[in-house]
Design an enzyme around this catalytic site. Structure first.
Site, PDB file in Angstrom:
ATOM      1  N   CYS A 148       0.835  -1.193   0.000  1.00  0.00           N
ATOM      2  CA  CYS A 148       0.000   0.000   0.000  1.00  0.00           C
ATOM      3  C   CYS A 148       0.876   1.252   0.000  1.00  0.00           C
ATOM      4  CB  CYS A 148      -0.942  -0.004   1.203  1.00  0.00           C
ATOM      5  SG  CYS A 148      -1.987   1.452   1.270  1.00  0.00           S
ATOM      6  N   CYS A 151      -0.497   4.146   2.080  1.00  0.00           N
ATOM      7  CA  CYS A 151      -0.341   4.015   3.534  1.00  0.00           C
ATOM      8  C   CYS A 151       1.122   4.228   3.947  1.00  0.00           C
ATOM      9  CB  CYS A 151      -0.756   2.632   4.028  1.00  0.00           C
ATOM     10  SG  CYS A 151      -2.193   1.943   3.238  1.00  0.00           S
ATOM     11  N   ASP A 152       2.060   3.683   3.172  1.00  0.00           N
ATOM     12  CA  ASP A 152       3.443   3.570   3.654  1.00  0.00           C
ATOM     13  C   ASP A 152       4.439   4.537   3.024  1.00  0.00           C
ATOM     14  OD1 ASP A 152       2.504   1.569   5.246  1.00  0.00           O
ATOM     15  OD2 ASP A 152       3.200  -0.073   3.979  1.00  0.00           O
TER      16      ASP A 152
END
Ligand code: NAP
Length: 335
Positions: A148, A151-152
């Site tokens: 992701c 997200c990261d």
């Protein structure tokens, strides 16, 4: 009675009866909840995670009425809207199985003691992230291997290089986002044609620090305590190249939980998507499906298509109940 901790219930409901149980809390499930509420059906949403794949996206700029909206804001709006129409939303619960009882209702069982009954079910569970299945992928999970980008990406701020694998919207969105954090981004794709929207492709091509590695596949992910390089093979020439990277983002799409669907008695296609007709009916009586877990509009998975399927599934659940003489308007506040 189940206890509530803020908005999150400590225990899932037990023994309660609903007109419709919606399994999944992404755009399809929440849209189904809004429409089910509008049809005055007693509605419960059982969600492992409210938002579904919207939680993996940063900005949405193609949902009607919103020129540009944060995906997290859209999730909040969907949820609030569903709750306004009296949908009960239970988060962090996983449905394990359901079966039809002699009375014709479905008994639904899951984690945290979930044990309820519903006259109809809408499956809106989305699909699971696809894995590359190469050496090093599992070993370096959360040690440089991510699924992701949205997200990261901030975790890689200031790093020298990362790889992004895939040729769809998620890979391109990820590569563009990462190019703002990392000095160099390698976009590795197995073909030289992209599924991603032209807008994303043009944007990625305009970024000087994104290098396209096309017609290529990742053979191995190497590292020590974390990822250090990826071994990439050109599918046409057979040539191998080891690219030093600090991380790899695998954005190669999703696949449905085929075995689980089949264990529930749901008919699927060969890949595992739940077969539905144009009214989102499955092969099981009173069970409908919506969104990315279905065979509907395969190849064009959007928030709006998921929401549309959810709306149709809720209508079909209402229609099914009305036709069977099981419909009774639900008015929790006695209005
Ligand atoms: P996707 O559209 O299915 O694309 C997956 C990509 O990964 C394809 O390019 C595919 O290659 C490649 N791939 C699949 N299996 C592979 C494997 N084993 N090894 C190497 N490459 C592999 O998936 P997605 O990008 O995650 O998008 C999913 C849905 O969400 C789409 O409908 C997309 O439009 C939507 N989405 C929208 C946005 C946005 O609009 N902001 C952002 C993210 C996602 P081939 O092309 O060769 O098949």
């Amino acid at each position: 009675m189940s206890l509530r901790l803020g908005k999150i219930r400590m225990k899932a409901p037990r023994g309660e009866h609903y007109d419709v149980a919606i399994i999944g809390g992404g755009p399809a499930g929440l849209s189904a909840a809004i429409y089910a509420g509008r049809f005055l059906l007693k509605t419960i949403v059982l969600a492992e995670e409210v938002g579904g794949q919207l939680n993996l996206t940063d900005w949405i700029d193609d949902y009607p009425g919103f020129r540009r909206v944060r995906a997290s804001q859209l999730v909040r709006n969907f949820k609030m809207h569903a709750e306004m129409f009296n949908a009960e939303i239970v988060e962090m619960v996983r449905v394990e199985r359901f079966y039809r009882t002699e009375s014709g209702e479905y008994r639904i069982l899951g984690t945290r003691g979930l044990d309820i009954y519903a006259k109809t079910i809408i499956m809106a569970v989305g699909s699971k992230r696809r894995k590359l299945g190469v050496p090093g992928e599992r070993e370096f999970a959360n040690k440089g291997v991510s699924y992701c980008s949205v997200c990261d990406a901030p975790l890689f701020d200031g790093k020298d290089a990362v790889a992004v694998v895939g040729g769809g919207d998620a890979a391109f969105e990820g590569a563009i986002l990462l190019s703002g954090y990392v000095k160099k981004v390698y976009l590795i794709h197995r073909r030289d044609q992209f599924r991603a929207k032209p807008f994303f492709v043009e944007e990625a091509k305009s970024r000087p620090n994104i290098e396209f590695v096309l017609n290529s596949v990742v053979d191995e992910i190497k590292g020590d305590t974390s990822v250090r390089s990826v071994v990439v093979r050109n599918k046409i020439t057979g040539e191998k190249r080891e690219i030093p990277v600090d991380g790899i983002f695998i954005e190669i799409g999703f696949e449905p939980p085929k075995e689980w669907f089949q264990s529930l008695g749901l008919e699927t296609d060969a890949t595992g998507y739940i077969k539905v007709d144009e009214w989102m009916r499955t092969n099981l009586p009173g069970v409908f499906a919506a969104g990315d877990c279905t065979t509907m509009w395969l190849g064009f998975r959007q928030v709006i298509t998921a929401a549309a399927m959810g709306a149709v599934a809720a209508y079909s659940a209402y229609d099914y109940l009305a036709e069977k003489g099981l419909y009774k308007p639900y008015k929790p506040d006695g209005k």
